[in-house]
Design a protein around this motif. Structure first.
Motif, short mmCIF file in Angstrom:
data_model
loop_
_atom_site.label_atom_id
_atom_site.label_comp_id
_atom_site.label_asym_id
_atom_site.label_seq_id
_atom_site.Cartn_x
_atom_site.Cartn_y
_atom_site.Cartn_z
N UNK A 304 0.82 -1.20 0.00
CA UNK A 304 0.00 0.00 0.00
C UNK A 304 0.86 1.26 0.00
N UNK A 305 0.25 2.34 -0.44
CA UNK A 305 0.94 3.63 -0.40
C UNK A 305 1.32 3.96 1.04
N UNK A 306 2.52 4.48 1.23
CA UNK A 306 3.00 4.82 2.56
C UNK A 306 3.84 3.73 3.21
N UNK A 307 3.91 2.56 2.59
CA UNK A 307 4.74 1.50 3.15
C UNK A 307 6.21 1.73 2.82
N UNK A 308 7.08 1.30 3.72
CA UNK A 308 8.52 1.35 3.53
C UNK A 308 9.04 -0.08 3.67
N UNK A 309 9.88 -0.51 2.74
CA UNK A 309 10.34 -1.90 2.76
C UNK A 309 11.66 -2.03 2.02
N UNK A 310 12.25 -3.20 2.10
CA UNK A 310 13.54 -3.43 1.45
C UNK A 310 13.35 -4.11 0.10
N UNK A 311 14.30 -3.85 -0.78
CA UNK A 311 14.42 -4.52 -2.08
C UNK A 311 15.82 -5.13 -2.07
N UNK A 312 15.92 -6.45 -1.82
CA UNK A 312 17.23 -7.05 -1.56
C UNK A 312 17.42 -8.44 -2.17
N UNK A 313 17.38 -8.53 -3.50
CA UNK A 313 17.71 -9.82 -4.10
C UNK A 313 19.17 -10.18 -3.81
N UNK A 314 19.43 -11.48 -3.75
CA UNK A 314 20.81 -11.93 -3.52
C UNK A 314 21.02 -13.33 -4.03
N UNK A 315 22.26 -13.68 -4.30
CA UNK A 315 22.63 -15.05 -4.67
C UNK A 315 23.84 -15.46 -3.84
N UNK A 316 23.89 -16.75 -3.46
CA UNK A 316 24.91 -17.22 -2.52
C UNK A 316 25.45 -18.56 -2.98
N UNK A 317 26.75 -18.61 -3.18
CA UNK A 317 27.43 -19.81 -3.65
C UNK A 317 28.27 -20.34 -2.49
N UNK A 318 27.80 -21.42 -1.91
CA UNK A 318 28.34 -21.92 -0.65
C UNK A 318 29.85 -22.10 -0.71
N UNK A 319 30.53 -21.54 0.28
CA UNK A 319 31.97 -21.67 0.39
C UNK A 319 32.76 -20.84 -0.59
N UNK A 320 32.09 -20.02 -1.39
CA UNK A 320 32.78 -19.23 -2.42
C UNK A 320 32.51 -17.74 -2.22
#
Length: 349
Positions: A304-320
């Motif tokens: 809804x209008x007035x909301x504040x939130x994060x935009x945080x896509x990520x990718x994770x390569x184990x041990x790298x």
């Protein structure tokens, strides 16, 4: 000026009396932060009960508002003896405390939904606090970069960043700062430690600060030197950045959290990276760094209008290595407003 929301919550809950003990919810009602106290609202008004540690400061902060301040003495049972119906945030109340109210013959009403929904739509003063926190967040990151030197530990980098945020006006951090070097960046919530920075390392920093009790949240991923071994990392970084920017372009008021999450997830799937995107796209931000709404594959929360939130896509390569790019964003007059906005093109120190 202290902003109070007690009357609003009382009207939304509709119970004989509303009792609030949780520190974040108390702060939402009173506009001040304390480690102890009860806010009690009924048809005659609102009283903030606290102890001698906070009495003077609370009286000064709430002077001229619709909230009285009184020193708490006696027992909670005695404080509530004249009420038959008490509203509490059920999901946030310890079971023994709930039982005490039941044993005292009180009818219990849940105030949680009223809090979650009211707190998710930011008033102008709340948005201004968050904007200021985000400005400090951006400024501190930019000024941190030339301070990062080979041999520094993750803890030392975190300390420098937290110092800068305090220097620029923050009252504290939104959460424990995450600084992750090299393979540690593949752990989304790595515990910042003593590992030392080497040439060619990936650096992931997830951080935020508070102003007026309200949070910012930001993540940046970058390289400490170019050792010519990061071709795959650079390609994947650009995919994560594209997913991040695509969300800002396509997210709209009225979407569910699930639909918003799918914007980034579908793009990463098209590039064979969706299985490495192991958390949700985002979460609400306010007094708490994680609050309503959820922006996840299962979320039916309506944006809804007035909301504040994060935009945080990520990718994770184990041990790298891992890559996450996060901004605090808001819906303002139906449009996306990026509140953190430091450079997201890949930085190579």
């Amino acid at each position: 000026m202290t902003h109070t929301n007690a009357k609003k919550i009382y009207g939304l809950v509709g119970a004989e009396a509303v009792l609030t003990e949780q520190s974040d919810l108390r702060q939402y009602l009173t506009g001040i932060s304390t480690s102890f106290g009860y806010v009690l609202i009924d048809k005659s008004g609102t009283v903030f009960y606290t102890d001698s540690r906070y009495l003077e400061a609370a009286e000064a902060a709430l002077a001229g508002t619709d909230i009285q301040v009184k020193q708490f003495s006696g027992t909670l049972e005695n404080l509530l003896k004249d009420y038959k119906e008490i509203a509490i945030p059920a999901a946030r109340t310890y079971y023994p405390d709930y039982l005490k109210l039941i044993d005292a013959g009180k009818k219990i009403v849940d105030s949680g939904k009223a809090f979650f929904e009211a707190m998710s739509i930011k008033q102008e003063y709340e948005l201004e606090y968050i904007k200021k926190a985000c400005e400090i967040t951006d400024r501190a990151f930019v000024d941190l970069l030339p301070r990062i030197k080979e041999g520094m530990s993750e803890n030392e980098v975190a300390a420098e960043l937290e110092y800068l945020m305090r220097l620029y006006g923050a009252s504290g951090t939104s959460f424990d700062t995450i600084v992750a070097f090299s393979k540690n960046s593949s752990i989304p919530h790595h515990e910042t430690g003593g590992d030392r920075l080497k040439f060619g390392d990936v650096i992931l920093i997830d951080y935020g600060c508070k102003v007026g009790g309200y949070c910012s949240d930001c993540t940046r991923t970058f390289l400490f030197g170019d050792d010519k071994k990061h071709g795959e990392f650079i390609k994947n970084y650009n995919h994560v950045l594209n997913a991040h920017m695509l969300v800002k372009e396509k997210i709209k008021v009225g979407m569910t959290g699930r639909e918003a999450d799918a914007i980034a997830r579908k793009y990463l799937e098209e590039h064979g990276l969706d299985k490495y995107f192991t958390h949700s796209l985002g979460h609400g931000i306010g007094i708490n760094v994680h609050e309503y709404p959820n922006i996840s594959p299962k979320s039916l929360h309506i944006l809804q209008d007035g909301m504040v939130f994060s935009d945080e896509p990520g990718v994770y390569f184990e041990g790298d290595y891992g890559i996450r790019i996060e901004d605090t964003i808001a819906f303002k007059d139906g449009k996306v407003l990026s509140l953190t906005d430091s450079d997201k093109q890949l930085i190579i120190l």
